[in-house]
Scaffold this motif. Structure first.
Motif, mmCIF file in Angstrom:
data_model
loop_
_atom_site.group_PDB
_atom_site.id
_atom_site.type_symbol
_atom_site.label_atom_id
_atom_site.label_comp_id
_atom_site.label_asym_id
_atom_site.label_seq_id
_atom_site.Cartn_x
_atom_site.Cartn_y
_atom_site.Cartn_z
ATOM 1 N N UNK A 102 7.512 -19.078 -1.217
ATOM 2 C CA UNK A 102 6.843 -18.149 -0.439
ATOM 3 C C UNK A 102 7.056 -17.908 1.025
ATOM 4 N N UNK A 103 7.990 -18.979 1.472
ATOM 5 C CA UNK A 103 8.351 -19.292 2.847
ATOM 6 C C UNK A 103 8.483 -18.014 3.787
ATOM 7 N N UNK A 104 8.803 -16.877 3.150
ATOM 8 C CA UNK A 104 9.071 -15.591 4.237
ATOM 9 C C UNK A 104 7.883 -15.028 4.727
ATOM 10 N N UNK A 105 7.108 -15.308 3.911
ATOM 11 C CA UNK A 105 5.579 -14.642 4.337
ATOM 12 C C UNK A 105 4.622 -15.543 5.532
ATOM 13 N N UNK A 106 4.413 -14.750 6.400
ATOM 14 C CA UNK A 106 3.981 -15.430 7.752
ATOM 15 C C UNK A 106 2.682 -16.211 7.499
ATOM 16 N N UNK A 107 1.910 -15.578 6.493
ATOM 17 C CA UNK A 107 0.689 -16.164 6.280
ATOM 18 C C UNK A 107 0.739 -17.595 5.460
#
Length: 272
Positions: free
Chosen positions: A113-118
C-alpha cells in the motif's frame, strides 16, 4: 446533426487549451475552471522509494542484531566457556526481535500500500522507533558488565595435577542478587591432606604472588577438610576441599578419602 455530450474537449481551434462544451456551445475557461489531467503513470514517486529503502535498511539491521543475539545464546554448544555469551548478548535478543518483526511488517506495508500517504508516514515512524530499539540494544550489549566470561577464561587456564578429574565450569551467580561467581570443579580420591597440598601447589603459580593462604583442621588433628584463599588478577579465589556435604567445617569428622569434590570459585574481591 448530433451534438456531442457535455464535457471537456481540446480546443478545436488549436489553442492547446481544454474547453467546456455544455451541449450547445463552447464555454471558455474563464467561466469554468480547467480540469487537472489525471495521472495515469504506474511509476513510484521518489519519496516512496526513499521510504522503502530506509525501512528495508532498518529491517536488515534488525535481523542481523537479533540473529547475533541468538548466536550468542547457542554458542555454548561448541565451547562451554562461551555459555556466558548468552548473558552478554541478551539485550540484542530483547531489542532486536521486536525491531525485526515490526520493520518486516513495515516493508510489506510499503510494498503493498505504498501509494497511500498514511502508510508512508506510519512506516517512517515505525522505522525511527526501531532504530531507537537497535541503538538501545547494542549500547546495552556493549556496556553490559558480564565478568563471568572473563572468570571462566581464567579458570580454564588453571590446571590440577594427576589424581584430579575435571568436571567443568559453571556460573554460580545468584540471579539478580550477585555478586558474579564462576566455579570449576574437580573430583579426587586422594587423602584430603595430599589433595590440599597438591591443589595449593597448582594454584600458587596461577594466583597473584603472595596471595595464597591455606587453612585446614586444627593443628595435630586429622586433616578432614582444607580451604585455600588467594587472588587472581585482584579477583577473589576460594578453594574448598571438603569430603563432607555440610558446612566448610564439618561438625563430625567425615571420611578423609573420596571420591569428593574440589571446588575453585572465582569472583570479585571482597576487599578484605
Amino acid at each position: 446533426m448530433t451534438m456531442p455530450a457535455a464535457g471537456w474537449y481540446p480546443d478545436p481551434y488549436g489553442s492547446g487549451r481544454w474547453l467546456w462544451w455544455d451541449g450547445r456551445q463552447w464555454v471558455f475557461p474563464t467561466a469554468v475552471s480547467t480540469p487537472q489531467p489525471a495521472t495515469t503513470s504506474g511509476r513510484w514517486p521518489g519519496r516512496r522509494w526513499a521510504v522503502l529503502a530506509g525501512v528495508g535498511a532498518v529491517c536488515l539491521a534488525s535481523w542481523v542484531v537479533a540473529a547475533s543475539g541468538v548466536a550468542g545464546a547457542v554458542s555454548f554448544e561448541s565451547d562451554s566457556a562461551s555459555l556466558f555469551e548468552s548473558y552478554a548478548t541478551e539485550p540484542l535478543r530483547t531489542f532486536g526481535w521486536p525491531a525485526a518483526l515490526v520493520t518486516t511488517v513495515a516493508v510489506v506495508a510499503v510494498l503493498w500500500q505504498g501509494r497511500r500517504r498514511w502508510v508512508l508516514v506510519s512506516t517512517s515512524v515505525v522505522s525511527a522507533l526501531s532504530v531507537g530499539l537497535l541503538v538501545t540494544g547494542v549500547a546495552s550489549w556493549q556496556g553490559r558488565d558480564h565478568p563471568q566470561a572473563g572468570y571462566a577464561e581464567a579458570l580454564k587456564s588453571l590446571s590440577m595435577p594427576a589424581g584430579f578429574t575435571d568436571l567443568g565450569i559453571i556460573d554460580t551467580t545468584l540471579p539478580d542478587t550477585g555478586p558474579p561467581e564462576v566455579e570449576r570443579t574437580w573430583t579426587t580420591s586422594l587423602p584430603v591432606a595430599t589433595a590440599c597440598t597438591a591443589a595449593a601447589a597448582a594454584i600458587q603459580p596461577w594466583a597473584d604472588a603472595g596471595s595464597v593462604k591455606q587453612y585446614g583442621s586444627s593443628p595435630g588433628a586429622p586433616v578432614t577438610y582444607c580451604q585455600i584463599f588467594g587472588t587472581h588478577h585482584g579477583d577473589s579465589v576460594n578453594v574448598d576441599i571438603n569430603p563432607g556435604s555440610g558446612s566448610p567445617v564439618p561438625s563430625t569428622p567425615p571420611a578423609t578419602q573420596g571420591p569428593y569434590r574440589v571446588v575453585v570459585t572465582l569472583g570479585p574481591s571482597t576487599g578484605t
